[in-house]
Scaffold this active site. Structure first.
Site, short mmCIF file in Angstrom:
data_model
loop_
_atom_site.label_atom_id
_atom_site.label_comp_id
_atom_site.label_asym_id
_atom_site.label_seq_id
_atom_site.Cartn_x
_atom_site.Cartn_y
_atom_site.Cartn_z
N CYS A 1 0.83 -1.20 0.00
CA CYS A 1 0.00 0.00 0.00
C CYS A 1 0.87 1.26 0.00
O CYS A 1 1.66 1.46 -0.90
CB CYS A 1 -0.98 -0.06 1.17
SG CYS A 1 -2.40 1.04 1.00
N HIS A 2 0.75 2.11 1.01
CA HIS A 2 1.54 3.33 1.10
C HIS A 2 2.99 3.07 1.52
O HIS A 2 3.81 3.98 1.51
CB HIS A 2 0.91 4.31 2.10
CG HIS A 2 -0.30 5.02 1.60
ND1 HIS A 2 -1.54 4.43 1.59
CD2 HIS A 2 -0.45 6.25 1.07
CE1 HIS A 2 -2.42 5.29 1.10
NE2 HIS A 2 -1.78 6.40 0.76
#
Length: 183
Positions: A112-113
């Protein structure tokens, strides 16, 4: 697959970690026999969230970010969570750790991030990655190549980068981590 001799480092801040992006790799790798260390800036509990909004599970870190070294581990995992990674990507200890893993040719897995840390550590140039779509421009602006798929494993620049977009991709993400550790 047993990973009895594998040593994995998971780095987070103490708040805002996407719950399953931390707990799945942590528990699945431990269940496979890996020695997993959770490191954070302080030894205060790490509070996770679900979908960046709802309260999640709280876990206790095993070590301080400032006390761990890449030389002691086989693979680095960077979970997501917008607030978690927004803070860890400016943490000097986390940046140094990521750089050390890459310079030592050790795999880094970011979901994800999580790849935001690699942008700030100046490690993403020349790499293909599949983080969440919200940081696609950051990947591209740092010289990387963004692709939208559940898993990307890139071996360029002398180290392996494992990336996935979101919690729905965790089966592929954790499987790729296990494969990297078994190799």
């Amino acid at each position: 697959m047993t990973l009895n001799n594998a040593k994995v480092l998971i780095i987070v801040t103490n708040w805002g970690i996407e719950e399953t992006e931390l707990t799945r790799p942590l528990r699945d790798l431990k269940a496979a026999g890996a020695q997993v260390t959770l490191a954070a800036p302080t030894l205060e509990p790490c509070e996770t969230v679900q979908h960046d909004r709802y309260e999640g599970e709280t876990l206790t870190p095993d070590a301080l970010l400032s006390d761990v070294q890449a030389a002691d581990y086989d693979l680095l995992v960077v979970p997501g969570g917008t607030c978690n990674v927004d803070r860890i990507r400016v943490n000097k200890d986390a940046i140094t750790l990521a750089q050390e893993f890459a310079h030592e040719g050790k795999p880094i897995a970011a979901i994800c991030h999580g790849a935001w840390l690699l942008v700030n550590a100046e490690l993403i140039a020349g790499k293909t990655a599949s983080p969440c779509r919200y940081i696609a421009a950051d990947i591209e602006n740092a010289g990387g190549h963004y692709v939208d798929r559940e898993l990307t494993v890139d071996d360029t620049n002398g180290w392996k980068l494992i990336t996935s977009r979101k919690p729905d991709d965790l089966d592929a993400f954790v499987g790729a981590i296990k494969n990297a550790l078994a190799a």
